[in-house]
Design a protein around this motif. Structure first.
Motif, PDB file in Angstrom:
ATOM      1  N   LEU A  42      -1.277 -10.822 -16.199  1.00 28.06           N
ATOM      2  CA  LEU A  42      -0.833  -9.490 -16.988  1.00 28.06           C
ATOM      3  C   LEU A  42      -2.023  -8.940 -17.918  1.00 28.06           C
ATOM      4  CD1 LEU A  42       1.399  -7.209 -17.791  1.00 28.06           C
ATOM      5  CD2 LEU A  42       2.144  -8.768 -19.307  1.00 28.06           C
ATOM      6  N   LEU A  43      -2.464 -10.013 -18.654  1.00 27.00           N
ATOM      7  CA  LEU A  43      -3.342  -9.728 -19.517  1.00 27.00           C
ATOM      8  C   LEU A  43      -4.751  -9.103 -18.800  1.00 27.00           C
ATOM      9  CD1 LEU A  43      -3.322 -12.535 -22.080  1.00 27.00           C
ATOM     10  CD2 LEU A  43      -2.332  -9.984 -22.403  1.00 27.00           C
ATOM     11  N   ARG A  44      -5.046  -9.861 -17.778  1.00 29.04           N
ATOM     12  CA  ARG A  44      -6.263  -9.310 -16.789  1.00 29.04           C
ATOM     13  C   ARG A  44      -6.125  -7.981 -16.458  1.00 29.04           C
ATOM     14  NH1 ARG A  44      -8.564  -9.293 -12.084  1.00 29.04           N
ATOM     15  NH2 ARG A  44      -6.677  -9.849 -10.864  1.00 29.04           N
ATOM     16  N   GLN A  45      -4.581  -7.649 -15.745  1.00 25.21           N
ATOM     17  CA  GLN A  45      -4.854  -6.299 -15.142  1.00 25.21           C
ATOM     18  C   GLN A  45      -4.447  -5.208 -16.633  1.00 25.21           C
ATOM     19  OE1 GLN A  45      -4.537  -5.129 -12.191  1.00 25.21           O
ATOM     20  NE2 GLN A  45      -4.787  -7.440 -11.465  1.00 25.21           N
ATOM     21  N   CYS A  46      -4.095  -5.629 -17.488  1.00 24.66           N
ATOM     22  CA  CYS A  46      -4.184  -4.498 -18.888  1.00 24.66           C
ATOM     23  C   CYS A  46      -5.517  -4.322 -19.332  1.00 24.66           C
ATOM     24  CB  CYS A  46      -3.274  -5.382 -20.177  1.00 24.66           C
ATOM     25  SG  CYS A  46      -1.507  -5.434 -19.958  1.00 24.66           S
ATOM     26  N   TYR A  47      -6.282  -5.515 -19.276  1.00 20.68           N
ATOM     27  CA  TYR A  47      -7.708  -5.299 -19.672  1.00 20.68           C
ATOM     28  C   TYR A  47      -8.614  -4.423 -18.609  1.00 20.68           C
ATOM     29  CZ  TYR A  47     -12.467  -6.191 -20.422  1.00 20.68           C
ATOM     30  OH  TYR A  47     -13.923  -6.057 -20.759  1.00 20.68           O
ATOM     31  N   ASN A  48      -8.240  -4.605 -17.134  1.00 17.39           N
ATOM     32  CA  ASN A  48      -8.861  -3.826 -16.289  1.00 17.39           C
ATOM     33  C   ASN A  48      -8.404  -2.462 -16.408  1.00 17.39           C
ATOM     34  OD1 ASN A  48     -10.303  -5.930 -15.142  1.00 17.39           O
ATOM     35  ND2 ASN A  48      -9.030  -6.620 -13.826  1.00 17.39           N
ATOM     36  N   MET A  49      -7.163  -2.141 -16.348  1.00 14.58           N
ATOM     37  CA  MET A  49      -6.818  -0.772 -16.466  1.00 14.58           C
ATOM     38  C   MET A  49      -7.386   0.186 -17.724  1.00 14.58           C
ATOM     39  SD  MET A  49      -2.977  -0.963 -15.218  1.00 14.58           S
ATOM     40  CE  MET A  49      -2.666  -1.750 -13.340  1.00 14.58           C
ATOM     41  N   THR A 144       2.903  -7.725 -12.347  1.00  8.41           N
ATOM     42  CA  THR A 144       1.710  -7.570 -13.406  1.00  8.41           C
ATOM     43  C   THR A 144       1.077  -6.270 -13.405  1.00  8.41           C
ATOM     44  OG1 THR A 144       0.223  -8.489 -11.834  1.00  8.41           O
ATOM     45  CG2 THR A 144       1.453  -9.984 -13.383  1.00  8.41           C
ATOM     46  N   ARG A 145       1.175  -5.753 -12.446  1.00  8.53           N
ATOM     47  CA  ARG A 145       0.417  -4.281 -12.219  1.00  8.53           C
ATOM     48  C   ARG A 145       1.246  -3.176 -13.008  1.00  8.53           C
ATOM     49  NH1 ARG A 145      -2.301  -7.568  -8.977  1.00  8.53           N
ATOM     50  NH2 ARG A 145      -4.315  -6.976  -8.185  1.00  8.53           N
ATOM     51  N   ILE A 146       2.604  -3.126 -12.535  1.00 13.04           N
ATOM     52  CA  ILE A 146       3.540  -2.275 -13.176  1.00 13.04           C
ATOM     53  C   ILE A 146       3.461  -2.230 -14.425  1.00 13.04           C
ATOM     54  CG2 ILE A 146       5.827  -1.537 -13.184  1.00 13.04           C
ATOM     55  CD1 ILE A 146       6.213  -2.102 -10.044  1.00 13.04           C
ATOM     56  N   LEU A 147       3.799  -3.576 -15.034  1.00  8.48           N
ATOM     57  CA  LEU A 147       3.883  -3.899 -16.629  1.00  8.48           C
ATOM     58  C   LEU A 147       2.605  -3.431 -17.276  1.00  8.48           C
ATOM     59  CD1 LEU A 147       5.886  -7.249 -17.067  1.00  8.48           C
ATOM     60  CD2 LEU A 147       6.592  -5.201 -17.723  1.00  8.48           C
ATOM     61  N   ALA A 148       1.360  -3.736 -16.760  1.00 10.01           N
ATOM     62  CA  ALA A 148       0.330  -3.368 -17.310  1.00 10.01           C
ATOM     63  C   ALA A 148       0.160  -1.914 -17.661  1.00 10.01           C
ATOM     64  CB  ALA A 148      -1.054  -3.716 -16.359  1.00 10.01           C
ATOM     65  N   ALA A 149       0.493  -1.069 -16.129  1.00  8.52           N
ATOM     66  CA  ALA A 149       0.321   0.249 -16.412  1.00  8.52           C
ATOM     67  C   ALA A 149       1.261   0.798 -17.354  1.00  8.52           C
ATOM     68  CB  ALA A 149       0.637   0.884 -14.978  1.00  8.52           C
TER      69      ALA A 149
END
Length: 260
Positions: A42-49, A144-149
């Protein structure tokens, strides 16, 4: 007759896809509260997005503020209302223009990227391999991707709004000799919580829609490289349409709530 049958068939496919998307969203809400929790992913996806969209959002916001002020200034000058420029621009950007434009920009960046990424994983059977190995691909890839977005889009919108207001202040400083301090004093005098709260709340729904549709299209991508392209393209189209629907509902509800 043939055209009528084709139109009815398209409507049928559309409603079937709406039903599948609803079931996909239901599965997300079930999985998001179940263990294990993929915090690192989740943290990785948040950072990437956020990292990959920051420059694009900043440039878009800056140009938005510049163009909106340059286009509005002559009209206000005709009525001798140039002094209302900071109030009008700030309320318009914070309430509506900023969230919608930036969400559409992020749709092209994030939703299409998710659709293409998950579509490629589906085509190359990486998702199938995760299922065989005992890993829950829905939990690891989709949730993880939906939460990050959902979490990152409001921050990107706030960042874009600030840059847009700075661009507007720059125009007023150059053309109207208005200091940045005076400009932002008028901005903060004009903006109320009734402007900020609805815009912030609907930005979470925008992020959720971007992540949901992108993951749905990619996760159920058809076989072949053509399917990856279709998943990426349709993710942008469906998300853009969904954003306008969410925006209409949010504006309608907020007007009723704050009017009462």
């Amino acid at each position: 007759m043939k055209n009528s049958v084709q139109i009815l068939g398209n409507f049928k496919l559309f409603f079937i896809e709406i039903g599948e998307l609803s079931y996909f969203a239901k599965r997300f809400f079930i999985e998001v509260f179940s263990t294990p929790f993929e915090f690192k992913e989740l943290l990785r996806q948040c950072y990437n997005m956020a990292n990959k969209s920051l420059v694009l959002v900043g440039v878009t916001g800056f140009i938005l503020g510049l163009v909106f002020t340059l286009q509005s200034r002559p009209t206000l000058a005709q009525f001798g209302a140039v002094s209302w420029m900071p109030s009008m621009v700030s309320i318009s950007i914070v309430r509506e223009i900023g969230p919608v434009i930036i969400a559409l920009i992020c749709t092209g960046k994030i939703s299409s990227g998710i659709g293409a990424e998950l579509g490629s994983m589906r085509v190359t059977e990486q998702i199938d391999a995760m299922e065989v190995s005992g890993t829950n691909p829905f939990k690891y890839l989709v949730v993880t991707r939906i939460l990050a977005a959902t979490l990152m889009l409001p921050l990107l919108i706030i960042f874009g709004d600030v840059i847009a207001l700075f661009g507007s202040a720059l125009v007023e400083n150059l053309k109207g000799s208005v200091s940045f301090l005076l400009y932002f004093n008028k901005v903060f005098d004009a903006i109320k919580f009734s402007d900020i709260i609805p815009a912030t709340v609907k930005s979470f729904f925008f992020g959720f829609a971007i992540g949901l549709v992108g993951c749905f299209k990619g996760f159920y991508c058809k076989k072949g490289t053509v399917g990856v392209g279709e998943a990426s393209n349709s993710a942008v189209v469906y998300t853009s349409m969904l954003l306008f629907i969410i925006d209409f509902i949010a504006v309608f509800i907020s007007d009723i709530f704050f009017e009462i």
